[in-house]
Scaffold this motif. Structure first.
Motif, PDB file in Angstrom:
ATOM      1  N   SER A   1       0.923  -0.894  -0.045  1.00 52.06           N
ATOM      2  CA  SER A   1      -0.144  -0.010   0.188  1.00 52.06           C
ATOM      3  C   SER A   1       1.025   1.297  -0.062  1.00 52.06           C
ATOM      4  CB  SER A   1      -0.887   0.226   1.171  1.00 52.06           C
ATOM      5  OG  SER A   1      -0.089  -0.098   2.363  1.00 52.06           O
TER       6      SER A   1
ATOM      7  N   LEU B   1       1.047   5.653   0.751  1.00 45.67           N
ATOM      8  CA  LEU B   1       0.599   6.866   1.053  1.00 45.67           C
ATOM      9  C   LEU B   1       1.660   8.114   0.912  1.00 45.67           C
ATOM     10  CD1 LEU B   1      -1.508   8.935   2.472  1.00 45.67           C
ATOM     11  CD2 LEU B   1      -0.579   8.329   4.651  1.00 45.67           C
TER      12      LEU B   1
ATOM     13  N   ASN C   1     -11.458   8.008   0.900  1.00 43.56           N
ATOM     14  CA  ASN C   1     -10.225   8.666   0.667  1.00 43.56           C
ATOM     15  C   ASN C   1      -9.193   8.421  -0.482  1.00 43.56           C
ATOM     16  OD1 ASN C   1      -7.032   7.742   1.482  1.00 43.56           O
ATOM     17  ND2 ASN C   1      -7.710   9.589   2.767  1.00 43.56           N
TER      18      ASN C   1
ATOM     19  N   GLU D   1      -5.908   9.177  -0.816  1.00 43.63           N
ATOM     20  CA  GLU D   1      -4.494   9.276  -0.953  1.00 43.63           C
ATOM     21  C   GLU D   1      -3.785   7.838  -0.599  1.00 43.63           C
ATOM     22  OE1 GLU D   1      -6.487  11.924   1.527  1.00 43.63           O
ATOM     23  OE2 GLU D   1      -6.683  12.601  -0.622  1.00 43.63           O
ATOM     24  N   ALA D   2      -4.395   7.090   0.256  1.00 48.41           N
ATOM     25  CA  ALA D   2      -3.925   5.712   0.672  1.00 48.41           C
ATOM     26  C   ALA D   2      -4.469   4.700  -0.525  1.00 48.41           C
ATOM     27  CB  ALA D   2      -4.100   5.634   2.126  1.00 48.41           C
TER      28      ALA D   2
ATOM     29  N   ARG E   1      -2.559  14.337   4.133  1.00 46.69           N
ATOM     30  CA  ARG E   1      -1.813  13.098   5.234  1.00 46.69           C
ATOM     31  C   ARG E   1      -2.341  13.527   6.611  1.00 46.69           C
ATOM     32  NH1 ARG E   1       3.029   9.879   5.089  1.00 46.69           N
ATOM     33  NH2 ARG E   1       3.602   9.694   7.233  1.00 46.69           N
TER      34      ARG E   1
ATOM     35  N   LEU F   1      -5.834  11.942   7.540  1.00 48.58           N
ATOM     36  CA  LEU F   1      -6.055  10.487   7.238  1.00 48.58           C
ATOM     37  C   LEU F   1      -5.356   9.715   8.616  1.00 48.58           C
ATOM     38  CD1 LEU F   1      -6.614   7.936   5.729  1.00 48.58           C
ATOM     39  CD2 LEU F   1      -4.475   8.064   4.702  1.00 48.58           C
TER      40      LEU F   1
ATOM     41  N   PRO G   1      -0.062  11.049  -4.804  1.00 47.44           N
ATOM     42  CA  PRO G   1      -1.528  10.969  -3.938  1.00 47.44           C
ATOM     43  C   PRO G   1      -2.053  12.358  -4.054  1.00 47.44           C
ATOM     44  CG  PRO G   1       0.451  11.036  -2.471  1.00 47.44           C
ATOM     45  CD  PRO G   1       1.072  10.830  -4.002  1.00 47.44           C
TER      46      PRO G   1
END
Length: 497
Positions: A197, A199, A232, A234-235, A337, A340, A438
């Motif tokens: 994964s 971010l 979300n 970004e991740a 960030r 999150l 991201p």
């Protein structure tokens, strides 16, 4: 800079250094196979999943004491899953029974999931994460969980549960993070594919440091947004492999719409692997060695990337040294960030949070300290940045830049404090090359471009068009081919001191 000037600069002689020793591989021959070769054997019935499981377990026993990449294995579960697939040969899925690793931030039913934190050492979930369910439904066999920093916070893979994961090319060095266990396991031939994964470069940085391929897909391409934040962007979850073609194979197995995943997209009609097999060298690349002054890069890293791109030019690519303006990228990314972290680990039970390392707690505190103006500014900046970069990318197939601005540091160092004498402000300051993808939602990939200082692998980051994974993979294959890849698998190496 014009193409001709770029090419001349790229071929400038590098300082002489002692050649690094050629890596060896002494594991089972089955572990040397590429993922697509192993899947081909499985599909033709020339090998059984159980044989690959046995080979992988042999290799895990050989190298884990040196790299600590796969601290949790589930051989009995994998054998049961393989047996069920053998009973249904007409539907092997994309992966046909191939053993693989899942990052220890995603849950696998019946297998310990620690998230790298002491407060969850006894956590054994009853159900699997959506991405695991998808991978298993398409023929993947989960054999192990890969190591990660606590809740994935940081680009050096260590935690209080399992300790440090080490770089197989130099076990005194950082393997990258947060998918460091995944990258190290691939590089040593413990598994053929590994899930990760991303971010802040968590698929890309460890891929670059360990000499493998890591793809950060567009949001929604692969299901698996954080459970606490389904919308979300970004991740994201994504594939890691030893080659671009294997990475495309794993992306085909991961991609597609999923009920309950609001951002998920239908899989394309044409497999991503087809784009890789058709890849040509005639690509147009924008090269931004420091992203227009946004991110610091060491002289050694920049020199190696210029030489690598000269080889890509020799195969027909056209390269312009240019970069779009990136207004407010740093505060925009940091705000997104921080939101999150505060919404995720920051809402964990107090018994879990009390163990958090200082850098993770600082991320959460930053998110809690945001005000509404910070959030509004970040949303407006994100839209401006997307418009700018999308317009810029209309003239190029990919934007190329470093994955990270320096070679891996000592494994005991959580993060570097400077790059070539330029101080870094905090623990993500060295990861600024990872911020653009991201924030804008563009896909990005790290592809190995040979071995640099000390014989360590170097990765080049390619950022693609919106939802342009197929073209991005094709460009990555052209770069991989020009630079003599793929690398590995290898035996772990510890240099003489």
């Amino acid at each position: 800079m014009t193409t001709a000037t770029t090419s001349a600069a790229a071929t400038a002689p590098a300082p002489a250094e002692t050649p690094a020793p050629e890596p060896r591989f002494t594991g089972p021959e089955l572990c040397r196979l590429s993922a697509h070769e192993a899947v081909g054997l499985l599909r033709r019935g020339e090998i059984a999943p159980a044989e690959l499981i046995a080979a992988a377990m042999t290799r895990i026993d050989q190298v884990e004491p040196e790299v600590n990449a796969l601290p949790t294995t589930c051989q009995a579960r994998a054998e049961a899953a393989a047996a069920s697939l053998a009973g249904d040969p007409a539907h092997p899925g994309w992966l046909a029974g191939l053993p693989l690793a899942i990052k220890d931030l995603s849950e696998v039913a019946g297998v310990r999931a620690t998230f790298g934190t002491r407060g969850m050492t006894a956590h054994v979930p009853e159900t699997s994460s959506p991405i695991v369910t998808r991978i298993e439904a398409r023929g993947g066999v989960v054999l192990a969980k890969s190591n990660t920093p606590e809740f994935g916070a940081g680009a050096n893979t260590f935690n209080d549960v399992f300790g440090y994961t080490r770089n197989p090319w130099d076990t005194t060095r950082n393997a990258g993070g947060s998918s460091g266990g995944a990258a190290a396991a691939l590089a040593t031939g413990e598994v053929w594919l590994a899930h990760g994964s991303d971010l802040a470069g968590s698929l890309r940085t460890p891929a670059a440091y360990c000499g493998v391929v890591g793809l950060r897909p567009s949001p929604g391409r692969v299901p698996g947004a954080p459970a606490h934040s389904r919308f979300n962007m970004e991740a994201v979850q994504g594939p890691m492999a030893r080659s671009v073609l294997d990475c495309a194979l794993f992306l085909d197995a991961m991609a597609g719409e999923m009920r309950g995943e609001p951002l998920s997209q239908p899989a394309p009609a044409t497999p991503f692997q087809d784009a890789v097999t058709r890849a040509e060298g005639r690509i147009r690349i924008a090269f931004a060695p420091d992203l227009g002054g946004f991110a610091p890069v060491s002289a050694a890293m920049e020199d190696h990337l210029r030489q690598a791109l000269a080889r890509v030019v020799a195969q027909g690519a056209v390269i312009d040294e240019t970069c779009p303006p990136l207004p407010d990228l740093d505060p925009c990314y940091r705000t997104l960030r921080a939101m999150l972290w505060a919404a995720g680990p920051g809402r964990a039970a107090p018994r879990v949070q009390r163990h958090f390392k200082r850098s993770l707690q600082a991320n959460i505190d930053q998110g809690r300290a945001l005000d509404i103006e910070d959030v509004l500014d970040a949303q407006q900046a994100r839209s401006r940045l997307y418009d700018i970069v999308q317009g810029f990318m209309a003239g190029f197939d990919v934007l190329a830049c470093p994955v990270v601005g320096l070679m891996p540091g000592p494994v005991e160092e959580e993060y570097p404090r400077e790059i070539d004498g330029q101080p870094l402000e905090d623990y993500i300051g060295w990861l600024r090359f990872s911020f653009l993808a991201p924030v804008t939602g563009l896909p990005a990939i790290s592809v190995p471009v040979g071995r640099g200082p000390g014989g360590l692998p170097v990765g080049l980051q390619l950022i693609g068009q919106p939802r342009g994974e197929a073209a991005l993979l094709a460009a990555a294959r052209a770069v991989e081919r020009a630079c003599g890849g793929p690398l590995g698998p290898i035996d772990p190496m510890t240099p003489a001191r």
